[in-house]
Design a protein around this motif. Structure first.
Motif, short mmCIF file in Angstrom:
data_model
loop_
_atom_site.label_atom_id
_atom_site.label_comp_id
_atom_site.label_asym_id
_atom_site.label_seq_id
_atom_site.Cartn_x
_atom_site.Cartn_y
_atom_site.Cartn_z
N GLY A 1 -40.34 -38.72 52.79
CA GLY A 1 -39.36 -38.25 53.62
C GLY A 1 -39.58 -38.11 55.31
O GLY A 1 -38.95 -38.48 56.05
N ALA A 2 -40.77 -37.57 55.53
CA ALA A 2 -41.06 -37.58 56.84
C ALA A 2 -41.39 -38.86 57.52
O ALA A 2 -40.79 -39.24 58.81
CB ALA A 2 -42.56 -36.84 56.95
N ILE A 3 -42.03 -39.73 56.61
CA ILE A 3 -41.98 -41.23 57.24
C ILE A 3 -40.86 -41.91 57.54
O ILE A 3 -40.55 -42.53 58.74
CB ILE A 3 -43.11 -41.90 56.22
CG1 ILE A 3 -44.34 -41.39 56.30
CG2 ILE A 3 -43.22 -43.37 56.89
CD1 ILE A 3 -45.45 -41.97 55.40
N GLN A 4 -39.82 -41.54 56.75
CA GLN A 4 -38.64 -42.38 56.50
C GLN A 4 -37.76 -41.85 58.08
O GLN A 4 -37.35 -42.69 58.74
CB GLN A 4 -37.89 -41.89 55.53
CG GLN A 4 -38.00 -42.91 54.33
CD GLN A 4 -36.95 -42.44 53.28
OE1 GLN A 4 -37.01 -41.83 52.26
NE2 GLN A 4 -35.59 -43.10 53.44
N GLY A 5 -37.75 -40.30 57.98
CA GLY A 5 -37.07 -39.87 59.01
C GLY A 5 -37.67 -40.25 60.50
O GLY A 5 -37.00 -40.39 61.36
N PHE A 6 -39.13 -39.98 60.63
CA PHE A 6 -39.49 -40.21 61.83
C PHE A 6 -39.56 -41.42 62.50
O PHE A 6 -39.42 -42.04 63.46
CB PHE A 6 -41.06 -39.72 61.70
CG PHE A 6 -41.78 -39.64 63.10
CD1 PHE A 6 -41.50 -38.31 64.03
CD2 PHE A 6 -42.52 -40.44 63.69
CE1 PHE A 6 -41.93 -38.33 65.24
CE2 PHE A 6 -43.03 -40.49 64.96
CZ PHE A 6 -42.88 -39.46 65.65
N LYS A 7 -39.76 -42.79 61.57
CA LYS A 7 -39.96 -44.12 61.85
C LYS A 7 -38.28 -44.56 62.03
O LYS A 7 -38.14 -45.25 63.01
CB LYS A 7 -40.51 -44.80 60.99
CG LYS A 7 -42.14 -44.48 60.82
CD LYS A 7 -42.97 -44.94 62.04
CE LYS A 7 -44.02 -44.48 61.71
NZ LYS A 7 -45.10 -44.79 63.24
N GLY A 8 -37.56 -44.07 61.11
CA GLY A 8 -36.24 -44.82 61.14
C GLY A 8 -36.17 -46.28 61.18
O GLY A 8 -37.07 -46.90 60.81
N GLY A 9 -35.12 -46.75 61.53
CA GLY A 9 -35.04 -48.31 61.48
C GLY A 9 -35.11 -48.86 60.15
O GLY A 9 -34.68 -48.42 59.32
N LEU A 10 -35.77 -50.03 60.44
CA LEU A 10 -35.94 -50.89 59.34
C LEU A 10 -36.66 -50.12 58.19
O LEU A 10 -36.59 -50.27 57.22
CB LEU A 10 -36.74 -52.13 59.53
CG LEU A 10 -37.30 -53.21 58.39
CD1 LEU A 10 -35.62 -53.57 57.94
CD2 LEU A 10 -37.81 -54.45 59.21
N THR A 11 -37.63 -49.41 58.55
CA THR A 11 -38.69 -48.42 57.60
C THR A 11 -37.71 -47.60 56.86
O THR A 11 -37.83 -47.62 55.49
CB THR A 11 -39.71 -47.86 58.49
OG1 THR A 11 -40.57 -48.59 59.21
CG2 THR A 11 -40.39 -46.68 57.28
#
Length: 342
Positions: A162-172
């Motif tokens: 969830g941290a990677i999803q929320g922080f990167k956003g966009g296509l990730t």
């Protein structure tokens, strides 16, 4: 120990929820006792003093010939009357309060198994003549340890995802969300049936299998917190100063995201205990003979003429899950800013 004002307010809010506070104390007491199940319920003596020597069968295996040359060099069965009489003549044995393990067969039952509660078996026996109280103690420990392990590992993976999803956003974030939607739609029970046909499920096999799907429970909460937190002023300032993304996530956003996440952990734990009991009830859980609360529920269903089995399973599982839910409600109150500030 010095505690910060917010921490003290949260502890005060947790204690103010008397139901949750007492549930936590009772749960910790019961779980602490279950960790020493071998010293409470065992078919081996705790201590033996024989001919001036000390023996600890709970901790170590002994051969019968250690207690006299008349015996064979095989593993000692301390419930054997001949061996017990020999030890009693030249020493003594200290037995645990319940002289049965979870797999010990009760001998000389007055009626065919399942036998009703008696002084020898306080909660009766199941249909295989095993002491129900001993199985409850070992099953409680196994269920809670399984739940703790599954909750901790799945939470770590879910929080990281969830941290990677929320922080990167966009296509990730977009690709990750589509993957979660597809993965969460997999038929878990059918996959477990296929797995059970190929190998015998055990503690670690079940843990790994359930971990493949349970990590998604916290991902959405953490993702939302990181999506909100990445645009805050202090996060932008840290990035402008050259702080690495990993440091920003760990130091500045994760502590705030954990406030919402911690309130879900008791509910996740109760869900882990429930799914293990459900799989054991359906016959797709732990190997046969394991101390399982779900297997006790199944025995209650199959032996309606022995109501103590179903009643015991209902009280133990219902009490355990109720305590975890009450603890979760108290934790939610503790991290609720509206109540913490009162």
């Amino acid at each position: 120990m010095h505690l910060s004002p917010p921490t003290r307010r949260r502890l005060a809010a947790f204690r103010a929820n008397r139901r949750g506070w007492w549930s936590l104390r009772i749960f910790l007491a019961l779980f602490g006792l279950s960790l020493f199940a071998e010293c409470i319920a065992n078919d081996r003596p705790l201590v033996i003093h024989y001919e001036g020597h000390w023996f600890f069968p709970v901790l170590q295996d002994y051969a019968e010939d250690a207690f006299g040359s008349d015996f064979m060099p095989i593993e000692a069965d301390f419930t054997d009357p001949m061996l017990a009489d020999t030890i009693a003549k030249k020493g003594w044995m200290l037995w645990p309060p319940i002289p049965y393990r979870y797999n010990t067969l009760s001998k000389d039952l007055p009626v065919p198994a399942p036998a009703p509660p008696s002084w020898n078996n306080l909660l009766g026996t199941d249909d295989q003549a095993r002491d129900v109280l001993a199985r409850v103690i070992y099953g409680f420990r196994l269920s809670v340890l399984f739940g703790f392990t599954l909750t901790i590992i799945s939470s770590v993976i879910g929080i990281a995802a969830g941290a990677i999803q929320g922080f990167k956003g966009g296509l990730t974030d977009l690709l990750f969300q589509r993957f979660i939607e597809i993965w969460s739609g997999m038929p878990q029970l059918y996959l477990l049936i296929i797995l059970g046909a190929m190998i015998t499920p055990g503690f670690w096999v079940l843990l790994v299998f359930l971990l493949l799907f349970s990590w998604m429970s916290l991902t959405g909460v953490v993702r939302a917190e990181f999506l909100r937190g990445r645009n805050l002023e202090y996060v932008r300032a840290a990035k402008a100063l050259g702080v690495s993304d990993l440091a920003v996530m760990w130091r500045h956003i994760l502590p705030n995201a954990m406030v919402a996440t911690l309130t879900f952990l008791p509910f996740t734990l109760s869900g882990s205990v429930t799914i293990l009991a459900s799989l054991d009830f359906l016959g797709f859980g732990l190997p046969p003979g394991s101390p399982s609360l779900g297997e006790l529920v199944s025995q209650g269903k199959n032996n309606l003429h022995a109501p103590w089995l179903g009643i015991t399973a209902f009280i133990v599982l219902g009490g355990l899950l109720s305590m975890l839910i009450f603890i979760g409600e108290a934790a939610r109150d503790a991290f609720d800013p509206r109540k913490a500030l009162k």
